[in-house]
Design an enzyme around this catalytic site. Sequence first.
Site, mmCIF file in Angstrom:
data_model
loop_
_atom_site.group_PDB
_atom_site.id
_atom_site.type_symbol
_atom_site.label_atom_id
_atom_site.label_comp_id
_atom_site.label_asym_id
_atom_site.label_seq_id
_atom_site.Cartn_x
_atom_site.Cartn_y
_atom_site.Cartn_z
ATOM 1 N N GLY A 43 23.212 -0.516 87.590
ATOM 2 C CA GLY A 43 22.188 -0.285 88.591
ATOM 3 C C GLY A 43 20.967 -1.131 88.318
ATOM 4 N N GLN A 48 12.153 -3.094 88.745
ATOM 5 C CA GLN A 48 12.632 -3.688 87.492
ATOM 6 C C GLN A 48 12.579 -5.215 87.505
ATOM 7 O OE1 GLN A 48 16.414 -1.126 87.374
ATOM 8 N NE2 GLN A 48 15.957 -1.518 85.228
ATOM 9 N N CYS A 87 19.342 1.448 80.092
ATOM 10 C CA CYS A 87 18.587 0.859 81.196
ATOM 11 C C CYS A 87 18.338 -0.614 80.890
ATOM 12 C CB CYS A 87 17.260 1.606 81.355
ATOM 13 S SG CYS A 87 16.213 0.949 82.653
ATOM 14 N N LEU A 88 18.536 -1.470 81.882
ATOM 15 C CA LEU A 88 18.320 -2.905 81.667
ATOM 16 C C LEU A 88 16.867 -3.197 81.283
ATOM 17 C CD1 LEU A 88 20.464 -4.473 84.557
ATOM 18 C CD2 LEU A 88 20.961 -4.490 82.106
ATOM 19 N N HIS A 129 19.140 7.810 88.404
ATOM 20 C CA HIS A 129 18.416 6.942 87.462
ATOM 21 C C HIS A 129 17.636 5.863 88.235
ATOM 22 C CE1 HIS A 129 18.259 4.448 83.590
ATOM 23 N NE2 HIS A 129 17.899 3.603 84.526
ATOM 24 N N GLU A 130 18.305 5.227 89.193
ATOM 25 C CA GLU A 130 17.646 4.155 89.960
ATOM 26 C C GLU A 130 16.557 4.706 90.862
ATOM 27 O OE1 GLU A 130 18.061 1.192 88.989
ATOM 28 O OE2 GLU A 130 19.720 1.808 87.713
ATOM 29 N N HIS A 133 13.328 4.936 89.160
ATOM 30 C CA HIS A 133 12.592 3.669 89.034
ATOM 31 C C HIS A 133 11.639 3.457 90.217
ATOM 32 C CE1 HIS A 133 14.124 1.714 85.453
ATOM 33 N NE2 HIS A 133 15.377 1.925 85.800
HETATM 34 NI NI NI Z 1 17.019 1.708 84.570
#
Ligand code: NI
Length: 165
Positions: A43, A48, A87-88, A129-130, A133
């Site tokens: 995701g 991000q 998470c990226l 999760h997304e 963000h």
């Molecule tokens: Ni994330």
Amino acid sequence: MEILTLGNELLRQKAERIPDIDEDTKKIAEELIETMHKGKGIGLAGPQVGLMKRIFAVHVEKDVPRIFINPSIVETSQELVKYEEGCLSVPGVWAEVSRPKTVQIQAWNEKGRPFTLTAEGILARAILHEYDHLEGMLFLDRLPALKRSKLIAKFEKVKAKHLAG
Ligand code: NI
């Protein structure tokens, strides 16, 4: 697109609604998916990559890549489940996070078509999760304070090591 990491203030800001889903939005959607794949993530949300817009991409195993624009969470299950998340934007850190088992979400896709989706398992988790963000929230915020500070310290260590080469 470049992925921002923990410490960047943009990750802490609320993203804005996309007023029109046009060609630019389509392009953003494509780039989000590409950047997510390159990062080997499941995701990736606008903030991000420094794009303060309400859009995210999700691509879990055995599913197609999906784009969510201006999403609203319609309903979540009372039942919570724990599962390991990463998470990226917080590379090198994983933790078990408790979240609703299922989610119903309403959004628009990159073609401007509205849809409602009921998800469970990894897909539900990635969506929640997304969505966080877009609200300026990270998965670390959903952990007990002590655990969170330990993981942030770990992240800083990994980052320092990485910078030192
Ligand atoms: Ni994330």
